[in-house]
Design a protein around this motif. Structure first.
Motif, PDB file in Angstrom:
ATOM      1  N   SER A 114       0.823  -1.257  -0.097  1.00 55.41           N
ATOM      2  CA  SER A 114      -0.046   0.096   0.092  1.00 55.41           C
ATOM      3  C   SER A 114       0.992   1.324   0.064  1.00 55.41           C
ATOM      4  O   SER A 114       2.028   1.205   0.214  1.00 55.41           O
ATOM      5  CB  SER A 114      -0.801  -0.113   1.107  1.00 55.41           C
ATOM      6  N   ASP A 115       0.366   2.303  -0.275  1.00 58.99           N
ATOM      7  CA  ASP A 115       0.984   3.625  -0.405  1.00 58.99           C
ATOM      8  C   ASP A 115       0.811   4.287   0.995  1.00 58.99           C
ATOM      9  O   ASP A 115      -0.068   4.761   1.381  1.00 58.99           O
ATOM     10  CB  ASP A 115       0.577   4.677  -1.411  1.00 58.99           C
ATOM     11  N   VAL A 173       7.874  -4.731   8.689  1.00 54.86           N
ATOM     12  CA  VAL A 173       7.381  -5.144   7.344  1.00 54.86           C
ATOM     13  C   VAL A 173       7.457  -3.949   6.272  1.00 54.86           C
ATOM     14  O   VAL A 173       6.973  -2.984   6.749  1.00 54.86           O
ATOM     15  CB  VAL A 173       5.818  -5.485   7.520  1.00 54.86           C
ATOM     16  N   ALA A 174       7.835  -4.461   5.479  1.00 51.19           N
ATOM     17  CA  ALA A 174       8.130  -3.383   4.266  1.00 51.19           C
ATOM     18  C   ALA A 174       6.856  -3.070   3.188  1.00 51.19           C
ATOM     19  O   ALA A 174       6.863  -3.870   2.243  1.00 51.19           O
ATOM     20  CB  ALA A 174       9.444  -3.664   3.329  1.00 51.19           C
ATOM     21  N   ILE A 175       6.082  -2.319   3.736  1.00 49.64           N
ATOM     22  CA  ILE A 175       4.661  -2.183   3.008  1.00 49.64           C
ATOM     23  C   ILE A 175       5.187  -0.970   2.065  1.00 49.64           C
ATOM     24  O   ILE A 175       5.024  -0.035   2.382  1.00 49.64           O
ATOM     25  CB  ILE A 175       3.724  -1.857   3.913  1.00 49.64           C
ATOM     26  N   LEU A 176       5.146  -1.431   0.720  1.00 48.06           N
ATOM     27  CA  LEU A 176       5.571  -0.267  -0.351  1.00 48.06           C
ATOM     28  C   LEU A 176       4.352  -0.201  -1.062  1.00 48.06           C
ATOM     29  O   LEU A 176       3.572  -1.102  -1.301  1.00 48.06           O
ATOM     30  CB  LEU A 176       6.693  -0.831  -1.045  1.00 48.06           C
ATOM     31  N   ALA A 207      -6.815  -8.267  -1.695  1.00 51.56           N
ATOM     32  CA  ALA A 207      -7.800  -8.257  -0.794  1.00 51.56           C
ATOM     33  C   ALA A 207      -7.277  -7.488   0.403  1.00 51.56           C
ATOM     34  O   ALA A 207      -6.309  -7.944   1.311  1.00 51.56           O
ATOM     35  CB  ALA A 207      -8.132  -9.649  -0.216  1.00 51.56           C
ATOM     36  N   GLY A 208      -7.854  -6.387   0.912  1.00 49.00           N
ATOM     37  CA  GLY A 208      -7.256  -5.577   1.914  1.00 49.00           C
ATOM     38  C   GLY A 208      -5.880  -5.171   1.580  1.00 49.00           C
ATOM     39  O   GLY A 208      -5.594  -4.488   0.469  1.00 49.00           O
ATOM     40  N   LEU A 209      -4.908  -5.252   2.356  1.00 52.27           N
ATOM     41  CA  LEU A 209      -3.595  -5.124   2.157  1.00 52.27           C
ATOM     42  C   LEU A 209      -2.711  -6.111   1.283  1.00 52.27           C
ATOM     43  O   LEU A 209      -1.810  -5.971   0.839  1.00 52.27           O
ATOM     44  CB  LEU A 209      -2.678  -4.940   3.613  1.00 52.27           C
ATOM     45  N   ILE A 210      -3.255  -7.320   1.150  1.00 52.47           N
ATOM     46  CA  ILE A 210      -2.747  -8.260   0.415  1.00 52.47           C
ATOM     47  C   ILE A 210      -2.956  -8.164  -1.184  1.00 52.47           C
ATOM     48  O   ILE A 210      -4.143  -7.934  -1.633  1.00 52.47           O
ATOM     49  CB  ILE A 210      -3.315  -9.763   0.870  1.00 52.47           C
ATOM     50  N   HIS A 211      -1.697  -8.242  -1.805  1.00 47.07           N
ATOM     51  CA  HIS A 211      -1.684  -8.112  -3.353  1.00 47.07           C
ATOM     52  C   HIS A 211      -0.697  -9.348  -3.868  1.00 47.07           C
ATOM     53  O   HIS A 211       0.125  -9.674  -3.039  1.00 47.07           O
ATOM     54  CB  HIS A 211      -0.943  -6.805  -3.622  1.00 47.07           C
TER      55      HIS A 211
END
Length: 231
Positions: free
Chosen positions: A155-156, A194-197, A220-224
């Motif tokens: 996510s951004d 966690v590297a959420i990019l 789904a939500g944050l999962i890509h």
């Protein structure tokens, strides 16, 4: 969080991992269903590399649907390896599996694989260069044109909507019977471990590691999740 800490966390969770997340199985099942179509063009005797195999959920899914396939599971948590091995033994496909308790760089050289999976793994690599090398290591073990399916939280985090989306996501995770304390720990872990990019950045990292531009096939939500081929 370093490797030793991550291994210890997953070792602790291994015995109850599947039960804990059972109420969120729809996420896993959706990815698996689409991956079956993505990998359906592989040979009847395909060899699949599963990086960060955990308790072996995707191996179990593919083993039932593609009876001629064989699998190499790479997993640094000894507890997770034991759970995956036990699952394979219970369901009768243990002889089609090789389990490597360690990391990809220590996996012995073997013939190139037809396909690979990496589900919710690379997000734990905080350094972008290390994350690129992770995907490059997968690419070098695939045949030219070999297929990779991967998923990560993305996510951004600078976008105005991120805080709201994160709240929704954590409330969703709470449905898996997380305690409020554990939910707060996860919120802190997302900031620290966690590297959420942003989605385009994850796709750029994958493509720069020797793959064709990845195609997103699930969210789904944050999962890509994406699929791609070795260039």
């Amino acid at each position: 969080m370093d490797r030793t800490q991550l291994e210890a966390i997953f070792d602790q969770q291994a015995g109850a991992y599947d039960q804990q997340w059972a109420k969120l199985a729809a996420f896993r099942d959706g990815i698996h269903l689409l991956m079956a179509s993505i990998f359906s063009g592989l040979p009847p005797d395909a060899r699949l590399l599963c990086v960060g195999a955990g308790t072996g959920a995707e191996i179990h899914f593919f083993a039932e649907r593609f009876p001629g396939w064989t699998f190499v599971a790479v997993e640094p948590s000894a507890g997770m390896v034991e759970a995956a091995r036990s699952r394979a033994q219970r369901h009768g496909y243990l002889e089609r599996c090789t389990f490597h308790n360690g990391y990809l760089e220590s996996l012995p050289d073997a013939a190139p694989f037809d396909g690979a999976t990496s589900l919710l793994v690379s997000q734990f690599l905080l350094d972008a260069g290390e994350r690129t090398e992770f995907f490059r290591a997968i690419a070098t073990r695939l045949k030219p044109g070999g297929v990779l399916a991967s998923s990560d939280l993305a996510s951004d985090r600078e976008a105005p909507h991120y805080a709201s989306l994160l709240d929704v996501w954590l409330r969703t995770l709470a449905a898996s019977d997380l305690t409020p304390e554990r939910a707060q720990q996860m919120r802190a872990a997302y900031d620290r471990d966690v590297a959420i990019l942003p989605v385009p950045r994850v796709e750029e990292i994958i493509a720069s590691a020797g793959f064709e531009p990845p195609v997103q096939f699930f969210q789904a939500g944050l999962i890509h999740a994406w699929y791609t081929r070795r260039a």
